[in-house]
Design a protein around this motif. Structure first.
Motif, PDB file in Angstrom:
ATOM      1  N   ASN A  46       0.816  -1.213   0.000  1.00 28.68           N
ATOM      2  CA  ASN A  46       0.000   0.000   0.000  1.00 28.68           C
ATOM      3  C   ASN A  46       0.853   1.268   0.000  1.00 28.68           C
ATOM      4  O   ASN A  46       0.342   2.349  -0.295  1.00 28.68           O
ATOM      5  CB  ASN A  46      -0.925   0.006   1.219  1.00 28.68           C
ATOM      6  CG  ASN A  46      -1.968  -1.089   1.164  1.00 28.68           C
ATOM      7  OD1 ASN A  46      -2.582  -1.308   0.122  1.00 28.68           O
ATOM      8  ND2 ASN A  46      -2.166  -1.789   2.265  1.00 28.68           N
ATOM      9  N   VAL A  47       2.122   1.136   0.342  1.00 27.66           N
ATOM     10  CA  VAL A  47       3.037   2.277   0.330  1.00 27.66           C
ATOM     11  C   VAL A  47       3.692   2.364  -1.036  1.00 27.66           C
ATOM     12  O   VAL A  47       4.406   1.456  -1.460  1.00 27.66           O
ATOM     13  CB  VAL A  47       4.113   2.142   1.426  1.00 27.66           C
ATOM     14  CG1 VAL A  47       5.163   3.255   1.279  1.00 27.66           C
ATOM     15  CG2 VAL A  47       3.477   2.201   2.805  1.00 27.66           C
ATOM     16  N   ARG A  48       3.437   3.465  -1.725  1.00 31.53           N
ATOM     17  CA  ARG A  48       3.994   3.639  -3.068  1.00 31.53           C
ATOM     18  C   ARG A  48       4.928   4.838  -3.157  1.00 31.53           C
ATOM     19  O   ARG A  48       5.546   5.089  -4.203  1.00 31.53           O
ATOM     20  CB  ARG A  48       2.847   3.755  -4.077  1.00 31.53           C
ATOM     21  CG  ARG A  48       2.056   2.446  -4.165  1.00 31.53           C
ATOM     22  CD  ARG A  48       0.793   2.582  -4.957  1.00 31.53           C
ATOM     23  NE  ARG A  48       1.049   2.987  -6.337  1.00 31.53           N
ATOM     24  CZ  ARG A  48       0.099   3.342  -7.192  1.00 31.53           C
ATOM     25  NH1 ARG A  48      -1.168   3.321  -6.810  1.00 31.53           N
ATOM     26  NH2 ARG A  48       0.396   3.700  -8.420  1.00 31.53           N
ATOM     27  N   CYS A  49       5.071   5.571  -2.063  1.00 36.81           N
ATOM     28  CA  CYS A  49       6.045   6.658  -1.968  1.00 36.81           C
ATOM     29  C   CYS A  49       6.342   6.890  -0.494  1.00 36.81           C
ATOM     30  O   CYS A  49       5.459   6.715   0.354  1.00 36.81           O
ATOM     31  CB  CYS A  49       5.506   7.941  -2.608  1.00 36.81           C
ATOM     32  SG  CYS A  49       6.635   9.357  -2.485  1.00 36.81           S
ATOM     33  N   ILE A  50       7.567   7.254  -0.170  1.00 40.83           N
ATOM     34  CA  ILE A  50       7.976   7.559   1.201  1.00 40.83           C
ATOM     35  C   ILE A  50       8.379   9.029   1.269  1.00 40.83           C
ATOM     36  O   ILE A  50       9.129   9.518   0.408  1.00 40.83           O
ATOM     37  CB  ILE A  50       9.140   6.653   1.637  1.00 40.83           C
ATOM     38  CG1 ILE A  50       8.720   5.182   1.583  1.00 40.83           C
ATOM     39  CG2 ILE A  50       9.621   7.020   3.045  1.00 40.83           C
ATOM     40  CD1 ILE A  50       9.867   4.201   1.777  1.00 40.83           C
ATOM     41  N   LEU A 197       3.828  11.070  -6.970  1.00 41.81           N
ATOM     42  CA  LEU A 197       4.637   9.870  -7.133  1.00 41.81           C
ATOM     43  C   LEU A 197       3.878   8.615  -6.700  1.00 41.81           C
ATOM     44  O   LEU A 197       4.028   7.547  -7.292  1.00 41.81           O
ATOM     45  CB  LEU A 197       5.936  10.000  -6.340  1.00 41.81           C
ATOM     46  CG  LEU A 197       6.944  11.016  -6.887  1.00 41.81           C
ATOM     47  CD1 LEU A 197       8.061  11.258  -5.873  1.00 41.81           C
ATOM     48  CD2 LEU A 197       7.533  10.538  -8.214  1.00 41.81           C
ATOM     49  N   ALA A 198       3.046   8.765  -5.662  1.00 39.55           N
ATOM     50  CA  ALA A 198       2.291   7.618  -5.145  1.00 39.55           C
ATOM     51  C   ALA A 198       1.227   7.144  -6.131  1.00 39.55           C
ATOM     52  O   ALA A 198       0.733   6.015  -6.001  1.00 39.55           O
ATOM     53  CB  ALA A 198       1.643   7.969  -3.808  1.00 39.55           C
ATOM     54  N   GLN A 199       0.872   7.964  -7.096  1.00 42.41           N
ATOM     55  CA  GLN A 199      -0.135   7.587  -8.086  1.00 42.41           C
ATOM     56  C   GLN A 199       0.489   7.188  -9.424  1.00 42.41           C
ATOM     57  O   GLN A 199      -0.219   6.915 -10.385  1.00 42.41           O
ATOM     58  CB  GLN A 199      -1.110   8.752  -8.304  1.00 42.41           C
ATOM     59  CG  GLN A 199      -1.889   9.140  -7.055  1.00 42.41           C
ATOM     60  CD  GLN A 199      -2.692   7.983  -6.489  1.00 42.41           C
ATOM     61  OE1 GLN A 199      -3.384   7.290  -7.222  1.00 42.41           O
ATOM     62  NE2 GLN A 199      -2.588   7.771  -5.178  1.00 42.41           N
ATOM     63  N   MET A 200       1.800   7.132  -9.462  1.00 42.92           N
ATOM     64  CA  MET A 200       2.498   6.794 -10.702  1.00 42.92           C
ATOM     65  C   MET A 200       2.822   5.294 -10.742  1.00 42.92           C
ATOM     66  O   MET A 200       2.565   4.577  -9.774  1.00 42.92           O
ATOM     67  CB  MET A 200       3.752   7.662 -10.840  1.00 42.92           C
ATOM     68  CG  MET A 200       3.421   9.134 -11.053  1.00 42.92           C
ATOM     69  SD  MET A 200       4.878  10.191 -11.234  1.00 42.92           S
ATOM     70  CE  MET A 200       5.462   9.640 -12.846  1.00 42.92           C
ATOM     71  N   PRO A 201       3.375   4.796 -11.846  1.00 38.95           N
ATOM     72  CA  PRO A 201       3.671   3.359 -11.969  1.00 38.95           C
ATOM     73  C   PRO A 201       4.835   2.967 -11.050  1.00 38.95           C
ATOM     74  O   PRO A 201       6.000   3.148 -11.398  1.00 38.95           O
ATOM     75  CB  PRO A 201       4.048   3.192 -13.445  1.00 38.95           C
ATOM     76  CG  PRO A 201       3.557   4.422 -14.131  1.00 38.95           C
ATOM     77  CD  PRO A 201       3.621   5.505 -13.114  1.00 38.95           C
ATOM     78  N   PHE A 255      -3.033   4.138 -12.405  1.00 36.80           N
ATOM     79  CA  PHE A 255      -1.999   3.166 -12.093  1.00 36.80           C
ATOM     80  C   PHE A 255      -2.240   2.545 -10.719  1.00 36.80           C
ATOM     81  O   PHE A 255      -2.676   3.209  -9.790  1.00 36.80           O
ATOM     82  CB  PHE A 255      -0.621   3.828 -12.143  1.00 36.80           C
ATOM     83  CG  PHE A 255      -0.248   4.369 -13.500  1.00 36.80           C
ATOM     84  CD1 PHE A 255      -0.096   3.517 -14.573  1.00 36.80           C
ATOM     85  CD2 PHE A 255      -0.080   5.736 -13.682  1.00 36.80           C
ATOM     86  CE1 PHE A 255       0.232   4.004 -15.821  1.00 36.80           C
ATOM     87  CE2 PHE A 255       0.265   6.241 -14.942  1.00 36.80           C
ATOM     88  CZ  PHE A 255       0.418   5.375 -16.004  1.00 36.80           C
ATOM     89  N   LYS A 256      -1.907   1.268 -10.606  1.00 36.10           N
ATOM     90  CA  LYS A 256      -2.124   0.518  -9.367  1.00 36.10           C
ATOM     91  C   LYS A 256      -0.809   0.102  -8.701  1.00 36.10           C
ATOM     92  O   LYS A 256      -0.824  -0.529  -7.647  1.00 36.10           O
ATOM     93  CB  LYS A 256      -2.943  -0.738  -9.653  1.00 36.10           C
ATOM     94  CG  LYS A 256      -4.291  -0.458 -10.315  1.00 36.10           C
ATOM     95  CD  LYS A 256      -5.190   0.364  -9.417  1.00 36.10           C
ATOM     96  CE  LYS A 256      -6.565   0.547 -10.076  1.00 36.10           C
ATOM     97  NZ  LYS A 256      -7.464   1.402  -9.248  1.00 36.10           N
ATOM     98  N   GLY A 257       0.289   0.428  -9.316  1.00 37.57           N
ATOM     99  CA  GLY A 257       1.574   0.029  -8.746  1.00 37.57           C
ATOM    100  C   GLY A 257       1.864  -1.445  -8.926  1.00 37.57           C
ATOM    101  O   GLY A 257       2.561  -2.047  -8.115  1.00 37.57           O
ATOM    102  N   LYS A 258       1.305  -2.029 -10.009  1.00 34.89           N
ATOM    103  CA  LYS A 258       1.453  -3.466 -10.237  1.00 34.89           C
ATOM    104  C   LYS A 258       1.972  -3.734 -11.649  1.00 34.89           C
ATOM    105  O   LYS A 258       1.775  -2.930 -12.528  1.00 34.89           O
ATOM    106  CB  LYS A 258       0.123  -4.195 -10.057  1.00 34.89           C
ATOM    107  CG  LYS A 258      -0.444  -4.066  -8.639  1.00 34.89           C
ATOM    108  CD  LYS A 258      -1.760  -4.774  -8.540  1.00 34.89           C
ATOM    109  CE  LYS A 258      -2.331  -4.648  -7.118  1.00 34.89           C
ATOM    110  NZ  LYS A 258      -3.643  -5.316  -6.977  1.00 34.89           N
TER     111      LYS A 258
END
Length: 258
Positions: A46-50, A197-201, A255-258
């Motif tokens: 669930n974490v896609r950016c820090i 960034l959290a919504q990007m690939p 994007f889902k990060g997958k």
């Protein structure tokens, strides 16, 4: 209260260094807690950016020397090996974008921790200081690796030996950091970058980070080969398919990060 706070929202892990009375200088608990939070963020899909910042007026003033009874009792080998090197390794090896939001002074190891992140922004009242030479020490936390590559050997040498204070705007102009914002807009703008960034690939961004890391050691042919291999991996992701479909259908891709 914890020396490092963690809050996850909308794909962003907000990590806050939380020793404001010490300008967020590091003690052992803070270093180990930060490492634990980074490990948790790496494992959490669930974490896609820090996003890393400091509480109070400073980002991080480096090592808290008052943690030790006297200078003679500082075990530098242990401090660097167990506190700082593991953090820098995590910053570079976690294949998710890491934003350093420098909200005040970043000195010594605090400056170099910021420079190891993927995107570094600051408010205009922030400053960066390679403070090590003032007390007879050598820059650590990756400083001698990252700073010359960002600003050039000559300038890095001068900044490290003279321990000059660099304003946020000067840091932008010399290529040390990405952007500096007016103080009243800083939090909004820095968090906007993290949210974007959290919504990007995510996989594609992580592979980009891997390519940048390896570019420090590869020659051109090796890097071209690596780009080919990573592009094949990126092309197999669901996000690539969604990006193409969004382009063809003239809509914003989700994007889902997958």
């Amino acid at each position: 209260m914890s020396t490092v706070l963690l809050h996850i929202e909308n794909g962003v892990a907000y990590i806050t260094l939380n020793r404001p009375e010490k300008y967020n200088s590091f003690n052992r608990d803070m270093a180990l807690t930060l490492q634990a939070h980074l490990d948790a963020c790496e494992k959490d899909d669930n974490v896609r950016c820090i996003y890393i910042t400091g509480n109070g007026k400073g980002f991080c003033a480096g090592q808290d020397l008052s943690e030790f009874p006297s200078p003679a009792e500082i075990d530098f080998e242990k401090v660097v090996r167990e506190h700082y090197n593991p953090v820098i390794s995590r910053f570079r090896n976690i294949e998710k974008p890491i934003v350093a939001a420098v909200n005040g002074v970043a000195a010594g190891a605090g400056a170099n921790l910021a420079l190891a992140c993927d995107v570094v922004v600051a408010n205009k009242s922030a400053s960066f200081v390679q403070a090590f030479s003032k007390i007879g020490l050598v820059p650590d936390s990756g400083g001698t690796f990252f700073l010359p590559r960002l600003v050039g050997l000559q300038r890095a040498s001068a900044l490290m030996m003279l321990a000059d204070k660099v304003t946020a705007e000067e840091a932008v102009n010399m290529g040390m950091i990405y952007r500096a914002y007016d103080d009243e807009m800083f939090e909004q703008e820095s968090k906007r970058i993290a949210a974007t960034l959290a919504q990007m690939p995510t996989i594609g961004l992580g592979l980009t980070k891997r390519a940048l890391n390896q570019s420090y050691n590869n020659n051109l042919n090796q890097q071209l080969e690596l780009e080919k291999e990573l592009q094949v991996k990126a092309g197999r992701t669901e996000d690539f398919k969604e990006g193409v479909n969004g382009f063809l259908e003239k809509r914003k891709p989700e994007f889902k990060g997958k």
